[in-house]
Motif scaffolding. Structure first.
Motif, PDB file in Angstrom:
ATOM      1  N   ALA A 104      84.690  11.483  19.128  1.00  0.00           N
ATOM      2  CA  ALA A 104      83.675  10.736  18.371  1.00  0.00           C
ATOM      3  C   ALA A 104      82.296  11.289  18.680  1.00  0.00           C
ATOM      4  O   ALA A 104      82.032  11.782  19.777  1.00  0.00           O
ATOM      5  N   ILE A 105      81.410  11.228  17.688  1.00  0.00           N
ATOM      6  CA  ILE A 105      80.024  11.651  17.873  1.00  0.00           C
ATOM      7  C   ILE A 105      79.202  10.415  18.234  1.00  0.00           C
ATOM      8  O   ILE A 105      79.206   9.425  17.504  1.00  0.00           O
ATOM      9  N   LYS A 106      78.536  10.468  19.363  1.00  0.00           N
ATOM     10  CA  LYS A 106      77.756   9.322  19.808  1.00  0.00           C
ATOM     11  C   LYS A 106      76.396   9.295  19.116  1.00  0.00           C
ATOM     12  O   LYS A 106      75.707  10.305  19.039  1.00  0.00           O
ATOM     13  N   ALA A 107      76.044   8.111  18.613  1.00  0.00           N
ATOM     14  CA  ALA A 107      74.749   7.949  17.949  1.00  0.00           C
ATOM     15  C   ALA A 107      73.673   7.709  18.999  1.00  0.00           C
ATOM     16  O   ALA A 107      73.805   6.840  19.861  1.00  0.00           O
ATOM     17  N   VAL A 108      72.615   8.507  18.933  1.00  0.00           N
ATOM     18  CA  VAL A 108      71.514   8.383  19.887  1.00  0.00           C
ATOM     19  C   VAL A 108      70.209   8.376  19.110  1.00  0.00           C
ATOM     20  O   VAL A 108      69.920   9.309  18.357  1.00  0.00           O
ATOM     21  N   ASP A 109      69.425   7.316  19.242  1.00  0.00           N
ATOM     22  CA  ASP A 109      68.108   7.285  18.614  1.00  0.00           C
ATOM     23  C   ASP A 109      67.174   8.212  19.378  1.00  0.00           C
ATOM     24  O   ASP A 109      67.149   8.214  20.610  1.00  0.00           O
ATOM     25  N   ARG A 110      66.396   9.009  18.636  1.00  0.00           N
ATOM     26  CA  ARG A 110      65.508   9.959  19.285  1.00  0.00           C
ATOM     27  C   ARG A 110      64.203  10.040  18.504  1.00  0.00           C
ATOM     28  O   ARG A 110      64.157   9.709  17.318  1.00  0.00           O
ATOM     29  N   LEU A 111      63.171  10.493  19.181  1.00  0.00           N
ATOM     30  CA  LEU A 111      61.892  10.689  18.515  1.00  0.00           C
ATOM     31  C   LEU A 111      61.906  12.050  17.830  1.00  0.00           C
ATOM     32  O   LEU A 111      62.153  13.070  18.486  1.00  0.00           O
TER      33      LEU A 111
END
Length: 510
Positions: free
Chosen positions: A239-246
């Motif tokens: 699975a591809i992990k969702a990561v919020d980034r700037l």
């Protein structure tokens, strides 16, 4: 119950691979039978044997209990076998009606045929304009042509090779309704798909292939997507992990991009504004034929009619630049059509490198460095696990999924500043799709700005940082993936968005 189709010990060998190795298969009347396997497992070759497009080296084919030798597709159609290929068999310069008429008797009335096409297409929720030329159609619309052509024949056996790969969720549901009705009427259906949830929802039986052999038969309704994946590739895709980034600096900007139709059946682009930053993936959703083709052509440089400052690449106006000049400035592009645009079918994989890699490493003083392009092709084949005999293999000899991996790999290996990708995993098995998506995410994490156009909503929700929708040549404001829902995006795909509300949302997301 007597079988509709029986295959006994079907074998097909090519110089570098055994595509089918002693395949047995039974299909009953009214049965929807899935053929599941990773790219290069031999599924498409087996279907072409049934359709008469490929002759087996060994084995027997029984049709309604009688042994037959299907010499060509015309004989298959006489028996009542129809096939929708993964790669379309359409002539660009002919209309939809003229393309469909090619497989019909010479005295077919084109006016009556147009009426039948219109009726069938609307009856089954696959709208088409019979008088349109194929070169004006999107990939999704070409898929509709192929499906409608098959349905017009009222077949006893319908073979579908990745039929939903570029259809919207709504169109898929309508197609499933059509297929279930056909099955109730006694039509048998052979269904190739890499979408495991589709197979579980639609099919009565599933035959699993790996490396040209049948490795299992199951009832897909009793399996999970994970268990089917294990049967097919021996593992579950990561699975591809969702990561919020700037996000970083703006690398691609569209400023009031408007373009009139390039042909009578095209879509006008209207006041499109969008920024794509370094280190982010922006996904564009939409129903096929709503301006995706036109937008991609404008961005890639195939259509250089835009105002210079309507498209900015790293701050530089490029609206009137051709594709080659944009590539030199760091733009990468993966078109939605693999054969003919993404790759030249009759050229080797090594020679296809030159479609996008034309720098000092591959061409020096006007001379091609054959050793360099051979090595680069070999490295793409190895890194992206492309099933091919080697760099000398022609692009047209690869399965659709393996060619897609090669084309994506070719662009990724250029290390672009901005990458535009259309339908990144069209017709690709779950393992290869996971690999392609992981490569796109890795490219984003390395600072690339990616714009991904896809009709796979699950894919866009998995890899995108922001989402926008294109409808009737207009672009919705963007929304963070974490704040978007399938229902909302589906509503926007109909062109129903509140400009003021979404504008406020976009400001909040910035």
């Amino acid at each position: 119950m007597d079988t509709r189709l029986t295959l006994s010990r079907i074998t097909k060998k090519y110089p570098s691979v055994v595509a089918n190795d002693g395949i047995d298969l039974n299909v009953l009347p009214g049965e929807i039978h899935a053929i599941l396997g990773e790219n290069g497992a031999g599924k498409s070759t087996l279907m072409k044997i049934i359709y008469g497009a490929v002759k087996p080296d060994e084995g027997q084919v029984f049709w309604n209990g009688r042994e037959v030798r299907i010499a060509n597709p015309a004989e298959a159609r006489k028996l009542g076998i129809a096939m929708v290929f993964q790669h379309f068999s359409l002539f660009d310069t002919l209309t939809v009606t003229e393309n469909i008429a090619l497989g019909l008797p010479k005295d077919t009335d084109l006016h009556e045929l147009s009426k039948r096409i219109r009726e069938i297409s609307h009856q089954y929720g696959l709208p088409l304009e019979p008088e349109r030329h194929v070169h004006t159609l999107s990939v999704g619309e070409c898929q509709r042509v192929e499906i409608v052509r098959a349905l017009l024949a009222k077949p006893q056996l319908l073979i579908l090779d990745e039929p939903t790969s570029v259809l919207t969720p709504q169109a898929v549901e309508k197609l499933f309704g059509t297929l279930r009705q056909l099955a109730k009427e006694g039509c048998s259906i052979l269904y190739i798909s890499h979408k495991l949830d589709e197979i579980r929802a639609l099919c009565h039986k599933c035959t699993v292939m790996r490396a040209g052999k049948v490795t299992g038969i199951c009832d897909p309704t009793q399996e999970t997507a994970a268990s089917l994946s294990r049967m097919m590739i021996g593992a579950e895709p990561p699975a591809i992990k969702a990561v919020d980034r700037l996000p970083g600096e703006k690398l691609l900007s569209l400023r009031d991009l408007s373009l009139p139709k390039s042909h009578p059946f095209g879509t006008e682009l209207l006041d499109i504004n969008l920024d794509v930053h370094a280190g982010e993936i922006v996904g564009i959703a939409g129903v096929s034929g709503n301006g995706q083709q036109e937008l991609l052509a404008a961005l890639s440089g195939e259509d250089p009619r835009a105002k210079p400052d309507a498209i900015l690449l790293n701050g530089e106006p490029v609206g009137r630049m051709n594709a080659a000049r944009r590539r030199k400035r760091g733009l990468g592009f993966v078109p939605e059509e693999r054969l003919g645009r993404g790759a030249v079918p009759d050229l080797s994989l090594a020679h296809n490198i030159l479609l996008s890699h034309q720098d000092r490493n591959t061409v020096r003083k006007g001379l091609i460095r054959f050793g360099a392009i051979h090595d680069l092709a070999a490295s793409i084949i190895g890194r992206f696990k492309v099933k091919a005999p080697g760099p000398q293999a022609t692009a047209g000899s690869l399965s659709g999924g393996n060619l897609q991996k090669y084309i994506v790999g070719r662009e990724v290996m250029r290390d672009p500043k901005v990458l535009i990708v259309a339908q990144p995993t069209w017709g690709v098995d779950v393992g290869a799709a996971a690999q392609i998506r992981a490569e796109l995410v890795a490219l984003r994490d390395a600072g690339c700005a990616l714009l991904v156009v896809s009709e796979e909503l699950d894919e866009l929700f998995e890899i995108s940082d922001r989402l926008v929708v294109i409808a009737k040549g207009r672009l919705s404001p963007s929304i963070k993936r974490s704040q978007a829902t399938v229902d909302l995006i589906g509503q926007w795909m109909s062109g129903l968005w509140d400009e003021k509300q979404t504008a406020r949302q976009e400001v909040a997301n910035a």
